[in-house]
Design a protein around this motif. Structure first.
Motif, mmCIF file in Angstrom:
data_model
loop_
_atom_site.group_PDB
_atom_site.id
_atom_site.type_symbol
_atom_site.label_atom_id
_atom_site.label_comp_id
_atom_site.label_asym_id
_atom_site.label_seq_id
_atom_site.Cartn_x
_atom_site.Cartn_y
_atom_site.Cartn_z
ATOM 1 N N ARG A 188 0.835 -1.217 0.000
ATOM 2 C CA ARG A 188 0.000 0.000 0.000
ATOM 3 C C ARG A 188 0.865 1.260 0.000
ATOM 4 O O ARG A 188 0.577 2.244 -0.698
ATOM 5 C CB ARG A 188 -0.937 -0.003 1.201
ATOM 6 N N LYS A 189 1.934 1.214 0.777
ATOM 7 C CA LYS A 189 2.844 2.356 0.841
ATOM 8 C C LYS A 189 3.523 2.596 -0.505
ATOM 9 O O LYS A 189 3.630 3.745 -0.978
ATOM 10 C CB LYS A 189 3.895 2.105 1.932
ATOM 11 N N LYS A 190 3.934 1.499 -1.155
ATOM 12 C CA LYS A 190 4.599 1.594 -2.453
ATOM 13 C C LYS A 190 3.631 2.128 -3.522
ATOM 14 O O LYS A 190 3.982 3.000 -4.335
ATOM 15 C CB LYS A 190 5.115 0.219 -2.856
ATOM 16 N N THR A 191 2.393 1.632 -3.497
ATOM 17 C CA THR A 191 1.377 2.075 -4.460
ATOM 18 C C THR A 191 1.062 3.565 -4.277
ATOM 19 O O THR A 191 0.930 4.309 -5.260
ATOM 20 C CB THR A 191 0.080 1.254 -4.283
ATOM 21 N N LYS A 192 0.950 3.957 -3.030
ATOM 22 C CA LYS A 192 0.669 5.370 -2.731
ATOM 23 C C LYS A 192 1.784 6.270 -3.243
ATOM 24 O O LYS A 192 1.537 7.324 -3.840
ATOM 25 C CB LYS A 192 0.499 5.544 -1.222
ATOM 26 N N GLN A 193 3.037 5.843 -3.040
ATOM 27 C CA GLN A 193 4.189 6.620 -3.487
ATOM 28 C C GLN A 193 4.227 6.722 -5.018
ATOM 29 O O GLN A 193 4.497 7.784 -5.585
ATOM 30 C CB GLN A 193 5.472 5.986 -2.956
ATOM 31 N N GLU A 194 3.940 5.586 -5.692
ATOM 32 C CA GLU A 194 3.917 5.579 -7.161
ATOM 33 C C GLU A 194 2.818 6.490 -7.705
ATOM 34 O O GLU A 194 3.009 7.182 -8.709
ATOM 35 C CB GLU A 194 3.714 4.150 -7.671
ATOM 36 N N ARG A 195 1.684 6.481 -7.025
ATOM 37 C CA ARG A 195 0.575 7.339 -7.456
ATOM 38 C C ARG A 195 0.953 8.817 -7.329
ATOM 39 O O ARG A 195 0.682 9.626 -8.214
ATOM 40 C CB ARG A 195 -0.671 7.038 -6.621
ATOM 41 N N GLU A 196 1.598 9.171 -6.209
ATOM 42 C CA GLU A 196 2.025 10.565 -6.007
ATOM 43 C C GLU A 196 3.030 10.983 -7.072
ATOM 44 O O GLU A 196 2.961 12.093 -7.613
ATOM 45 C CB GLU A 196 2.616 10.731 -4.611
ATOM 46 N N GLU A 197 3.981 10.072 -7.391
ATOM 47 C CA GLU A 197 4.986 10.381 -8.420
ATOM 48 C C GLU A 197 4.329 10.562 -9.788
ATOM 49 O O GLU A 197 4.724 11.435 -10.572
ATOM 50 C CB GLU A 197 6.029 9.255 -8.476
ATOM 51 N N GLU A 198 3.315 9.746 -10.072
ATOM 52 C CA GLU A 198 2.612 9.854 -11.351
ATOM 53 C C GLU A 198 1.867 11.194 -11.455
ATOM 54 O O GLU A 198 1.893 11.847 -12.500
ATOM 55 C CB GLU A 198 1.626 8.695 -11.505
ATOM 56 N N MET A 199 1.225 11.590 -10.355
ATOM 57 C CA MET A 199 0.495 12.863 -10.349
ATOM 58 C C MET A 199 1.441 14.048 -10.523
ATOM 59 O O MET A 199 1.126 15.016 -11.207
ATOM 60 C CB MET A 199 -0.297 13.015 -9.047
ATOM 61 N N ILE A 200 2.623 13.960 -9.909
ATOM 62 C CA ILE A 200 3.632 15.019 -10.068
ATOM 63 C C ILE A 200 4.118 15.060 -11.519
ATOM 64 O O ILE A 200 4.268 16.127 -12.116
ATOM 65 C CB ILE A 200 4.815 14.796 -9.095
ATOM 66 N N PHE A 201 4.333 13.861 -12.109
ATOM 67 C CA PHE A 201 4.793 13.773 -13.498
ATOM 68 C C PHE A 201 3.747 14.368 -14.462
ATOM 69 O O PHE A 201 4.093 15.051 -15.425
ATOM 70 C CB PHE A 201 5.076 12.310 -13.846
ATOM 71 N N LEU A 202 2.467 14.109 -14.200
ATOM 72 C CA LEU A 202 1.400 14.634 -15.058
ATOM 73 C C LEU A 202 1.125 16.116 -14.822
ATOM 74 O O LEU A 202 0.358 16.731 -15.560
ATOM 75 C CB LEU A 202 0.103 13.842 -14.824
ATOM 76 N N GLY A 203 1.735 16.676 -13.777
ATOM 77 C CA GLY A 203 1.515 18.089 -13.472
ATOM 78 C C GLY A 203 0.223 18.358 -12.735
ATOM 79 O O GLY A 203 -0.272 19.485 -12.712
ATOM 80 N N MET A 204 -0.349 17.323 -12.082
ATOM 81 C CA MET A 204 -1.614 17.481 -11.365
ATOM 82 C C MET A 204 -1.407 17.678 -9.872
ATOM 83 O O MET A 204 -2.365 17.878 -9.129
ATOM 84 C CB MET A 204 -2.509 16.268 -11.617
ATOM 85 N N SER A 205 -0.178 17.607 -9.420
ATOM 86 C CA SER A 205 0.145 17.941 -8.029
ATOM 87 C C SER A 205 1.586 18.427 -7.982
ATOM 88 O O SER A 205 2.358 18.210 -8.918
ATOM 89 C CB SER A 205 -0.055 16.729 -7.116
ATOM 90 N N MET A 206 1.921 19.082 -6.876
ATOM 91 C CA MET A 206 3.256 19.689 -6.750
ATOM 92 C C MET A 206 4.162 18.826 -5.903
ATOM 93 O O MET A 206 3.704 18.049 -5.058
ATOM 94 C CB MET A 206 3.129 21.077 -6.115
ATOM 95 N N LYS A 207 5.452 18.989 -6.120
ATOM 96 C CA LYS A 207 6.434 18.322 -5.271
ATOM 97 C C LYS A 207 6.364 18.917 -3.863
ATOM 98 O O LYS A 207 6.085 20.109 -3.711
ATOM 99 C CB LYS A 207 7.837 18.516 -5.839
ATOM 100 N N PRO A 208 6.632 18.104 -2.839
ATOM 101 C CA PRO A 208 6.574 18.639 -1.464
ATOM 102 C C PRO A 208 7.498 19.836 -1.250
ATOM 103 O O PRO A 208 7.180 20.771 -0.530
ATOM 104 C CB PRO A 208 7.004 17.442 -0.602
ATOM 105 N N GLY A 209 8.642 19.837 -1.909
ATOM 106 C CA GLY A 209 9.593 20.941 -1.743
ATOM 107 C C GLY A 209 9.131 22.239 -2.379
ATOM 108 O O GLY A 209 9.583 23.318 -2.004
#
Length: 784
Positions: A188-209
């Motif tokens: 679940r943790k790995k899937t969540k991380q991959e989803r966040e990375e995908e959203m950042i790649f698509l430009g639908m969310s920002m990097k934490p920094g």
């Protein structure tokens, strides 16, 4: 449709220019450039308002959807957002601060400000303190005892299970269970991380920094503040330079100008006398005085022109009738030849834009400013402008002297006075050529503005506006407006559309005197919508964005104030007198339907809600283009009012719907952040926006404030917000049901603009319909 597409494209391009010019005017520090940019900016704003008015007249709707246009032009919805020029408030900062100080002092003197209650802690007696400690200690011991007993029961159950089962099997099953739980957690943790990375790649969310503001953006904002302070410094220097340069020019070049003008005019006298045998008539001040003499024409040409003008005036009168007949005959022929089509209405701002553009090309386009790095004022430009002003002043003095001198010359040479025509001309001017308009009697001529202002504040008719801005009216763009209209479905406007209409109809005209005088005049606006959609907030936002005074003439606010007919007249006179002298002003009428009730409810008969029904429309007629006064009515129950009289007072009716899905999504996020909450992935905003369908902004604000208490905000680090927390507070509130919204839509369809829209949808021409109505009316009149 083709014509509207052209209009919409023009409108979008003007809005883009408007946004860039507003930014330029806010940041450029050279005072002379800023004046030219200001002229162009006012012209562009006026042109945007004209195009908006034309779109309303052509499409019969206050709301327009241009998603196809911005898609063709490769723009985003943000490029269509109407900016509020910062100079509306910045140039009147001192006046507004003084006015706010006076208003707050009057409210404090009369005890109309709610003072915060003292927060001193209640002192407990010894017995009360002991009782509270005992209760809390017994509760603590009880909770501890129950936890211990729960653990004892669990241990007993475990021991029974282990006795019944083989110990080896239990250990193996325990290991399998631990592995299962751990693998599930890791996956679940790995899937969540991959989803966040995908959203950042698509430009639908920002990097934490990147959540924090970029240092370059912060630096740019600081530079903007520095530039604004430099603007003030350069403006002060410019004003001082205007005075000093004009004085020096008047002293150094003024006497030479005077003598040169006299010599030129005397030479003209002599040339005219030599050419015609008589002295000329001196031009009047209205015609331009001696300025028209130096138009590079010979004396004979000037005399011929003056004689030709007199002949034309005499011959024009009999010819006018013949020309009118000829025009009528030609008009019939031209109408047959011309193909029917739509044309843009004439503009009051285009000529100004062309003049400003010409000034830019002549003065600034090719000017070398390499030596003016600090962007101070250009002294040579000031001299050129001041020379013209000084020349005009001196010319008036010279004209008076030379008229007398010409009379003396005529007396000496021709033996007759040349001043008879002057006196005759003056008598004609002074003659009464028609009825004088009756001036409205000033009922408070003996009173000062300060006393009237104070009385209105004390009576509660003039109120301070809440500190809200127009961008606080949160809402997203309507992305499917054009698509729905193409399929003959009338879309409900989004809150972004409402914000834009308020900016164009109310804020921009009220903010600038130049724009208000020439733009299409809007005297009264009615905001219609369910309770909680932000009608009152919009009224306060209009006042805050333009620095306007807020006058409250709501029926409930007038109960018991200024009784009788004379009292009512005095109240309206005072309100509109102060509104004119301290413009811009907004006259707010809450519960506007009460003024035009079809039938007054029994419980409201004593309140006399229809008190302003006759007198307010009369006061509305007195508002002119130079008066920056806007009447804004708000209502959530227009069905109880007489539609005809309501539409007669409010020429522009704006329907505000409940928020759509996109607006609710943006609003939940913004409201949670503004109230101290943190939006994390644990909070499913999409589901929350979906289940809150039908709830207004007011309902959402109330729910967020109920949930985000101080205690809950402190717990956010350990226990983030979830959508489930918002469900139960929402369930306790009644939403805006579909029936209520449909009733408002059907009511709006009966308004003048709604009827025109319905006729256009059916393909019925408005003019044909009016002609048919006219025919029916004429028959009725004949019968009567």
């Amino acid at each position: 449709m083709v014509f509207f597409q052209r209009l919409a494209t023009l409108y979008v391009r003007y809005v883009r220019i408007f946004r860039e010019l507003e930014e330029a005017y806010d940041q450029i520090i050279q005072p002379q450039k800023r004046r030219l940019i200001r002229d162009v900016l006012d012209g562009v704003i006026g042109r945007v308002l004209e195009l908006k008015n034309e779109m309303v007249e052509k499409e019969y709707s206050e709301y327009h959807y241009m998603d196809d246009v911005i898609q063709d032009l490769k723009l985003t919805p943000e490029d269509l957002e109407i900016p509020i020029p910062k100079y509306f408030l910045s140039e009147r900062r001192k006046v507004l601060q003084e006015r706010a100080a006076v208003l707050s002092s009057i409210l404090e003197q009369n005890g109309m400000v709610e003072k915060p209650k003292p927060t001193a802690a209640h002192v407990l007696s010894l017995e009360e303190a002991i009782r509270i400690i005992q209760v809390s200690e017994r509760a603590r011991q009880g909770r501890l005892r129950s936890n211990i007993m729960r653990e004892i029961h669990r241990d007993a159950e475990r021991q029974k299970k282990t006795k019944d089962k083989d110990l080896g099997e239990a250990v193996e099953q325990a290991a399998i269970r631990i592995q299962k739980v751990w693998k599930g957690y890791v996956q679940r943790k790995k899937t969540k991380q991959e989803r966040e990375e995908e959203m950042i790649f698509l430009g639908m969310s920002m990097k934490p920094g990147l959540a924090q503001s970029c240092p370059a953006v912060v630096l740019a904002e600081d530079k903007k503040v520095v530039r604004r302070s430099k603007q003030e410094e350069h403006e002060e220097d410019f004003q001082k330079a205007l005075i000093s340069i004009s004085e020096s020019l008047r002293e150094t070049e003024g006497p030479d100008m005077k003598e040169m003008m006299k010599d030129q005019i005397r030479q003209w006298f002599i040339e005219c006398h030599d050419a015609t045998g008589s002295f000329p008539e001196y031009p009047n001040e209205e015609d331009g005085g001696s300025a028209i003499i130096f138009a590079n024409k010979t004396p004979e040409q000037l005399m011929e022109e003056l004689a030709a003008k007199e002949e034309e005036e005499e011959n024009n009168k009999p010819k006018e009738k013949e020309q009118q007949k000829g025009k009528k005959e030609k008009g019939k022929g031209e109408e047959e030849e011309k193909e029917p089509g739509l044309k843009l209405l004439p503009s009051a701002f285009l000529s100004e834009l062309q003049n400003s553009h010409k000034t830019f090309k002549d003065i600034w386009q090719n000017r070398d400013e390499s030596k003016n790095f600090s962007q101070r004022h250009e002294a040579e430009l000031i001299k050129e402008e001041k020379r013209k002003e000084i020349e005009a002043e001196i010319r008036l003095q010279v004209d008076e002297l030379m008229r007398q001198e010409l009379a003396n010359w005529k007396l000496a040479v021709e033996g007759s006075k040349g001043g008879k025509s002057k006196t005759g001309g003056k008598k004609k001017k002074g003659s009464k050529g028609g009825k004088k308009k009756k001036k409205d009697r000033d009922l408070t001529a003996d009173r000062s503005m300060e006393s009237l202002y104070e009385e209105l504040v004390v009576e509660g008719l003039l109120k301070p506006a809440d500190h809200v801005k127009l961008h606080d009216f949160i809402g997203d763009y309507s992305y499917l407006g054009t698509t729905l209209r193409q399929t003959d479905i009338e879309p409900m406007p989004s809150l972004s559309d409402v914000r834009q209409v308020i900016s164009l109809c109310a804020v921009l005209p009220l903010g600038s005197q130049v724009i208000h005088e020439k733009a299409p005049l809007v005297k009264a606006i009615l905001l219609v919508g369910p309770s909680g959609v932000g009608k009152k907030m919009l009224v306060h936002a209009i006042c805050q964005e333009t620095g306007a005074n807020l006058f409250d003439l709501s029926p409930l606010n007038l109960v018991g104030k200024y009784p009788g007919k004379s009292g009512l007249q005095m109240m309206l006179h005072m309100v509109f007198k102060v509104a004119r002298l301290m413009q811009p002003s907004v006259v707010w009428i809450g519960d506007a339907e009460k003024m035009f009730y079809k039938k007054i409810p029994k419980e409201e008969k004593e309140l006399d809600p229809k008190r302003l029904k006759k007198d307010l429309p009369k006061m509305l007629k007195t508002i002119k283009g130079e008066d920056r006064i806007l009447i804004v009515g708000t209502t959530n129950n227009p069905l109880s009012a007489d539609l005809k009289s309501l539409c007669k007072l409010y020429t522009k009716i704006i329907l505000i719907p409940r928020p759509d899905y996109a607006s609710r999504f943006v609003m939940w996020k913004e409201l949670i952040r503004r109230n101290g909450g943190v939006v994390t992935n644990a909070l499913d905003l999409s589901s929350l926006a979906k289940i809150s369908d039908g709830y207004t902004q007011g309902h959402m604000v109330r729910v967020v404030k109920d949930i985000l208490t101080e205690r809950r905000i402190r717990q956010l680090a350990k226990r983030p917000l979830t959508a489930a927390e918002f469900v139960s507070p929402l369930a306790r509130i009644d939403p805006v049901f579909q029936d209520e919204e449909e009733a408002l839509k059907s009511w709006y369809a009966k308004t003048p603009l709604g009827k025109k829209r319905a006729r256009a949808a059916l393909g019925v021409d408005g003019e044909q319909d009016v002609a048919a109505k006219g025919g029916k009316d004429s028959k009725k009149k004949g019968k009567k």
